[in-house]
Design an enzyme around this catalytic site. Sequence first.
Site, PDB file in Angstrom:
ATOM      1  N   HIS A 154       0.810  -1.216   0.000  1.00 28.38           N
ATOM      2  CA  HIS A 154       0.000   0.000   0.000  1.00 28.38           C
ATOM      3  C   HIS A 154       0.842   1.265   0.000  1.00 28.38           C
ATOM      4  O   HIS A 154       0.334   2.350  -0.242  1.00 28.38           O
ATOM      5  CB  HIS A 154      -0.984  -0.038   1.170  1.00 28.38           C
ATOM      6  CG  HIS A 154      -2.138  -0.959   0.897  1.00 28.38           C
ATOM      7  ND1 HIS A 154      -3.417  -0.701   1.285  1.00 28.38           N
ATOM      8  CD2 HIS A 154      -2.193  -2.133   0.228  1.00 28.38           C
ATOM      9  CE1 HIS A 154      -4.222  -1.681   0.878  1.00 28.38           C
ATOM     10  NE2 HIS A 154      -3.483  -2.571   0.253  1.00 28.38           N
ATOM     11  N   SER A 214       0.258  -1.160  -6.379  1.00 26.83           N
ATOM     12  CA  SER A 214       0.414  -2.411  -7.121  1.00 26.83           C
ATOM     13  C   SER A 214       1.109  -2.166  -8.442  1.00 26.83           C
ATOM     14  O   SER A 214       0.948  -1.118  -9.063  1.00 26.83           O
ATOM     15  CB  SER A 214      -0.961  -3.016  -7.404  1.00 26.83           C
ATOM     16  OG  SER A 214      -1.632  -3.307  -6.211  1.00 26.83           O
ATOM     17  N   LYS A 257     -13.937  -8.237  -8.561  1.00 28.07           N
ATOM     18  CA  LYS A 257     -13.179  -9.117  -9.453  1.00 28.07           C
ATOM     19  C   LYS A 257     -12.480 -10.227  -8.670  1.00 28.07           C
ATOM     20  O   LYS A 257     -12.436 -11.383  -9.117  1.00 28.07           O
ATOM     21  CB  LYS A 257     -12.152  -8.302 -10.250  1.00 28.07           C
ATOM     22  CG  LYS A 257     -11.530  -9.101 -11.374  1.00 28.07           C
ATOM     23  CD  LYS A 257     -10.679  -8.251 -12.303  1.00 28.07           C
ATOM     24  CE  LYS A 257     -10.074  -9.131 -13.383  1.00 28.07           C
ATOM     25  NZ  LYS A 257      -9.248  -8.364 -14.329  1.00 28.07           N
ATOM     26  N   ASP A 258     -11.944  -9.883  -7.485  1.00 22.17           N
ATOM     27  CA  ASP A 258     -11.313 -10.907  -6.647  1.00 22.17           C
ATOM     28  C   ASP A 258     -12.327 -11.970  -6.221  1.00 22.17           C
ATOM     29  O   ASP A 258     -11.983 -13.148  -6.097  1.00 22.17           O
ATOM     30  CB  ASP A 258     -10.688 -10.262  -5.400  1.00 22.17           C
ATOM     31  CG  ASP A 258      -9.352  -9.589  -5.715  1.00 22.17           C
ATOM     32  OD1 ASP A 258      -8.803  -9.845  -6.809  1.00 22.17           O
ATOM     33  OD2 ASP A 258      -8.864  -8.814  -4.878  1.00 22.17           O
TER      34      ASP A 258
END
Lengths: 261, 439
Positions: free
Chosen positions: B218, B222, B246-247
Amino acid sequence: MGIVCNLRRAAAATGLIASVVLVSSSAIAAGGAKHAVAQDWHFEGVFGTVDRASAQRGLQVYLEVCSGCHALKQVAYRNLAALGFTETEIKAIAANYEVTDGPNDEGEMFQRPAVVSDSFVSPFPNAEAAKASNNGALPPDLSLQVKAHAGGADYIRGLLTGYEDAPSGTDVPDGLNYNPFFPGSFIAMPAPLAEDGVEYTDGTKASVDQMAWDVVNFMQWAAEPEMEQRKKTGFKVVLFLIILSAVLYAAKRKMWSNLDH
Amino acid sequence: MSAGTHQTGGTGSGLVKWIDSRLPVFSYMQKEYAEFEAPKNFNWFWNFGAILTFMLVLMIMTGVFLAMQYTPHTSLAFDSVERIMRDVNFGWLLRYLHANGATFFFIAIYIHMFRGMYYGSYKGPRELLWMLGVVIFLLMMATAFMGYVLPWGQMSFWGATVITNLFSAIPLVGDSIVTLLWGGFSVDNPTLNRFFALHYLFPFLIFGVVILHVIALHVTGSNNPLGVDPKGPQDTVPFHPYYTMKDSVGLAVFVTIMAAFVFFAPNFFGEPENYLEAAPLVTPAHIVPEWYFLPFFAILRSVDFNIWFIDAKLGGVLAMFGSIGVLFILPWLDKSPVRSANFRPIYKWFFWILLLDCIVLGYVGGKPTGDPVVAGVEWFKVIHLGYITTFWYFFHFLILLPLLGIFERPKPLPKSISEAVLGGRTPGATANAKQMEKA
């Protein structure tokens, strides 16, 4: 039926992925031993169940033949209810065996007939006694044998029916027997099954093949008593997860359709 | 909590506000998991962080309930596991989830690691993020190894014997270390006791390092499939709801595959012989570790010759630990300034060759070294394939990567994520945009 086909296809696909991941699983199979022919077992497949009639006969084979040397310590008499035996029948089976219990109020150990909550009574009090009675070889406990060998049920059926005369030129060491399905081909256990070795209560002809088939069905159940519940639960769980995945995917597409991406 | 509708700190009901002004857990979650800006071009390989988090929680939860029924004593351990399988309500499900969970935990971490290697996620400024990941991987290996000993089957016992014996190769202190690991002079009850205690402890260490891993993530943000840093809000989306959604899809598919194994082939990845109770006097014909250790086991066995003053045993151990050691220093071995292999025409090929090399190493680790690779070709044995693949593994990291950074001519990088993703289309006019995975 469509769902069933999809599930089978999914299972086949995951199996394929897995076998690519694990190229070496068959590498561990016993070196040199003859491979048993794969049979069409009732317990196989996503919807496989225990062939109860066969497993009941298998219990008879175990009790009358195998239990002379082999223990079955992970199974309790009460578990036989899952094979369709009534409480009265199970009590009668258990009562044939004696267990050591105690100490009683006087501090003495004592013998009593087995009850349904007891585990199957072992033929020998300990491993040393078992070896002493079997030429130094230890007859394995049969509770988990189907799971403990590559090839599982097929291997054990092959072994039980695979005894033959050693080929000329092969010297079978003293106290051992020739069986090409056994790793190394020499096994301490003499051929355990003979034609009509038991008299089946349901009138089935007790050929060696039939008895091997039945006792393997019994041993498979003994090794995986949870199998039917596992597969039934699994069908619902996997079906739910497939639907959940599809719904989540549709929701994801909808959500992302508002984005420039 | 809906995304983006409220300000940090002053959110929610009165109670939430009261707590948050004293202990800012709500604003922390809001900031780090809801508003957290993530590049908008992740592909499905970016699911595995979430999947791994889920797996860690699943393993701890099933493990805690298994521990309530398990007895860490050599004369009771095997039977207590069978009791879990037979008499504990849904005990078979707990144990099969835990055992197959280990396998799928490793499948996920291997995909996560190779994803990092393909897209150069270890490069600056994410070096520490990557190194913490390698620490997690090492802790996972130790945890899995000790967990496999607990059922006290034949492979539990003999695997423990072989692997703990490796430490005796260390000069001077090796034998003392082995005695310490065993709690005696062979693998026995004290070994089982301490392995159980440590197997319970390590997942919480992993949890701690995972928190550091996420904190580091964080800070740097990413990476993404282009390896180009986001240039502004047009390149990112809020983590929630876009990536939580999406995860969830990726996680559901992953769990579906795992469930298929748990319920229909629960022993597929296992070693049959571990259903025989440990017998210290009966050595199995082939002692093999679990599948996820096979590549490292292959490297260990492939050094079967003395190198100068280092004997074969120590050499093998050094090579095995070295194979993870090179991952630690990977950020400094790879000199190329370009992250994503999509823009590195030569590295891309070597990436796939390395992946193949690791799979072949896995095959080598599972076979007896003296067997021919192809039946009938007697001169080419598994050990020879082991030499080649072990050499290539180190050659890739220690020689190829530094050289590629100098000699490879990368393709031109896109100016920004938006430019590459939209391919010249006007932002805002593409409600039915093509699937991002093709980006």
